[in-house]
Design an enzyme around this catalytic site. Structure first.
Site, PDB file in Angstrom:
ATOM      1  N   LYS A   1       0.823  -1.214   0.000  1.00  0.00           N
ATOM      2  CA  LYS A   1       0.000   0.000   0.000  1.00  0.00           C
ATOM      3  C   LYS A   1       0.865   1.276   0.000  1.00  0.00           C
ATOM      4  O   LYS A   1       0.440   2.317  -0.484  1.00  0.00           O
ATOM      5  CB  LYS A   1      -0.924   0.029   1.226  1.00  0.00           C
TER       6      LYS A   1
HETATM    7  C1  LIG Z   1      -4.137  -4.768   0.018  1.00  0.00           C
HETATM    8  C2  LIG Z   1      -3.287  -5.978  -0.051  1.00  0.00           C
HETATM    9  C3  LIG Z   1      -3.483  -6.970  -1.051  1.00  0.00           C
HETATM   10  C4  LIG Z   1      -4.616  -6.906  -2.051  1.00  0.00           C
HETATM   11  O1  LIG Z   1      -4.449  -5.890  -3.014  1.00  0.00           O
HETATM   12  P1  LIG Z   1      -5.714  -5.411  -3.884  1.00  0.00           P
HETATM   13  O2  LIG Z   1      -5.228  -4.226  -4.637  1.00  0.00           O
HETATM   14  O3  LIG Z   1      -6.780  -5.044  -2.872  1.00  0.00           O
HETATM   15  O4  LIG Z   1      -6.122  -6.535  -4.761  1.00  0.00           O
HETATM   16  C5  LIG Z   1      -2.608  -8.048  -1.089  1.00  0.00           C
HETATM   17  N1  LIG Z   1      -1.621  -8.171  -0.173  1.00  0.00           N
HETATM   18  C6  LIG Z   1      -1.404  -7.250   0.796  1.00  0.00           C
HETATM   19  C7  LIG Z   1      -0.300  -7.467   1.778  1.00  0.00           C
HETATM   20  C8  LIG Z   1      -2.227  -6.120   0.895  1.00  0.00           C
HETATM   21  O5  LIG Z   1      -2.008  -5.233   1.885  1.00  0.00           O
END
Ligand SMILES: *Cc1c(COP(=O)(O)O)cnc(C)c1O
Length: 498
Positions: free
Chosen positions: A114
């Site tokens: 993120k």
């Molecule tokens: C948010 C997240 C995901 C999923 O990503 P999306 O864009 O929601 O598909 C996968 N792994 C981690 C560690 C995340 O924080």
């Protein structure tokens, strides 16, 4: 470049700055660019000789045409500097079979992917406020089950014209996650634990957003509400960058020749990260297949195999909690760019009314030309962590392991020799307890102790943002939880909003 709604309600379009400020379109749809920019081989070649920040600025510039080159380069340089991403913004790590290459997206301040978007998006929002002549303060409200809240806090701390409040369920996040948020620094941040679960926090935020009286009162205080989740275009576009950047790095390190195709595999929840990879492909990046990896909540696997999206099913809590999702919001963007406004609006209406919708056979075939869906049960996720550590001496977190396991299923099925780039979405230390369990260390007492056990057993370093977490000052007492109904009151009180 203008942005229009996936549901057709804004045919005249808005600027990128307006789309980023607003988040969601007025008709409830998501903003999309009216056309996709083209990435020529020549441009791709020229990107290979640039730094990550330079690559990011150039790619963002193709979409955010109301931002100047200078603005984007300054923001990208600050967002992705070495002090925030020690070890590089998005380095590659090949597994021992040479065919699967991990793209590590977790070297940022909160150790999860993120950060790749949330380090730059606040800067884009801050400029958007100026570009649209906004004098009020943006108040960002976030309900979090762990990862998003901390990444948003780090991204928005001390950003001009913005305040941020994060709500989390007092008993729904790990100790590490709780401490990460409770010790957050910055002059414009507020963190509150609430009684109840994540849904209570989420519903509480939605209630505040949809109350016209609240909007009016905030307006009188020169404040308006905004959101930081992945339906905002400002979070998606920075995610396109690292797929293009990784391709350049694969060319530079000799894994592929320029123009050669790769597959991309993404552990998926809200469909934001994999959709960014799809956009990179549509722009012209030589990507062959997109492998969509899900955990036990495999609504997307079922959708890509049958064309039926049905959220009327059991919800499971897994060791990859950021993928425990039954409504993958960004799928709407894929439907829109592939099938247009009318069909998308109808499917979304059906989803809202009945919890499900179904593509026709022809439409399903179109998606299946680009995407394959795979999922891992908990046992396969754990065994993948164990195997990758044994074979490659490499630690993957449970989310990443779902991706690696999915790529293995694909390879076993096809014997394809095309390299597969796998998004690695969190540091193994962020989920140290489950990683310890999977590789069979002595069982740690709790998830804080697990950091040290993992370090002692594997000799890998604890990432700096997690290493000193026990020694930081707690600013927002986790024990002082409030009822979900009192969320607005608590944030208003903290920020002095009348
Ligand atoms: C948010 C997240 C995901 C999923 O990503 P999306 O864009 O929601 O598909 C996968 N792994 C981690 C560690 C995340 O924080």
């Amino acid at each position: 470049m203008k942005y229009i709604s996936t549901r057709g309600g804004t045919p005249e379009g808005v600027s990128a700055a307006q789309a980023i400020k607003q988040g969601l379109a007025g008709d409830g749809g998501l903003f999309m660019p009216e056309s996709l920019p083209v990435l020529s081989t020549q441009m791709l070649q020229s990107l290979c000789d640039k730094t990550y920040a330079q690559r990011a600025a150039q790619i963002l510039g193709m979409y955010l045409t109301d931002y100047t080159e200078g603005e984007l380069l300054a923001d990208c340089t600050a967002a992705y500097e070495e002090s925030r991403f020690p070890g590089g913004a998005a380095p590659l790590a090949p597994l021992s079979d040479g065919k699967r290459i991990l793209l590590e997206l977790w070297h940022g301040p909160t150790c999860a992917f993120k950060d790749m978007a949330l380090q730059i998006m606040p800067k884009l929002l801050s400029r958007a406020l100026k570009k649209t002549g906004e004098h009020r303060t943006a108040l960002i409200l976030v309900a979090t089950s762990g990862d998003t809240g901390k990444a948003a806090l780090e991204g928005y701390r001390d950003v001009d014209g913005v305040k941020i409040a994060v709500f989390y369920p007092a008993h729904g996040v790990s100790r590490v996650q709780k401490l990460q948020m409770a010790t957050q620094e910055g002059n414009n941040v507020f963190v509150q634990s609430i009684h109840g679960n994540f849904d209570d926090a989420q519903s509480g935020v939605k209630r505040i957003f949809s109350d016209p009286d609240v909007a009016k009162r905030l307006d009188e205080n020169q404040v308006f509400l905004s959101s930081a989740n992945s339906i905002n275009w400002g979070r998606l576009v920075p995610q396109i960058v690292y797929y293009i950047s990784a391709y350049c790095d694969l060319v530079k390190n000799g894994t592929i020749r320029m123009g050669e195709r790769i597959h991309v595999c993404v552990p998926t929840g809200n469909f934001g990260n994999i959709f960014a990879a799809y956009l990179a492909k549509r722009m012209g990046l030589p990507i062959d297949r997109l492998l969509c990896a899900s955990n036990k909540n495999h609504i997307l696997t079922d959708f890509l195999r049958t064309g039926v999206y049905d959220r009327n099913r059991a919800f499971y809590t897994t060791m990859s909690p950021s993928m425990d999702i039954l409504i993958s919001s960004n799928l709407e963007r894929l439907l829109y760019v592939t099938f247009g406004t009318e069909k998308t609006a109808a499917w979304m209406k059906s989803l809202q009314k009945t919890g499900s919708y179904e593509l026709g056979q022809a439409e399903l075939a179109v998606l299946q030309k680009e995407f394959s869906g795979y999922f891992c049960e908990e046992e396969q996720t754990a065994s993948t962590i164990r195997e990758v550590y044994a074979d490659s001496h490499y630690l993957c977190d449970p989310h990443t392991a779902v991706g690696v396991g999915a790529a293995k299923q694909y390879l076993d099925q096809t014997q394809d020799s095309t390299p597969i780039l796998i998004a690695s979405t969190a540091s193994p230390y962020k989920f140290a307890y489950d990683v310890c369990k999977a590789i069979g260390t002595p069982l740690p007492e709790n998830d804080l102790a697990a950091l040290h056990v993992l370090h002692d057993v594997t000799g890998t370093p604890i990432p700096a943002p997690l290493a000193d977490i026990e020694r930081r000052t707690v600013r927002f007492e986790p024990e002082a939880a409030v009822e979900a109904a009192d969320m607005l009151q608590s944030v208003s009180g903290y920020f002095g909003i009348r």
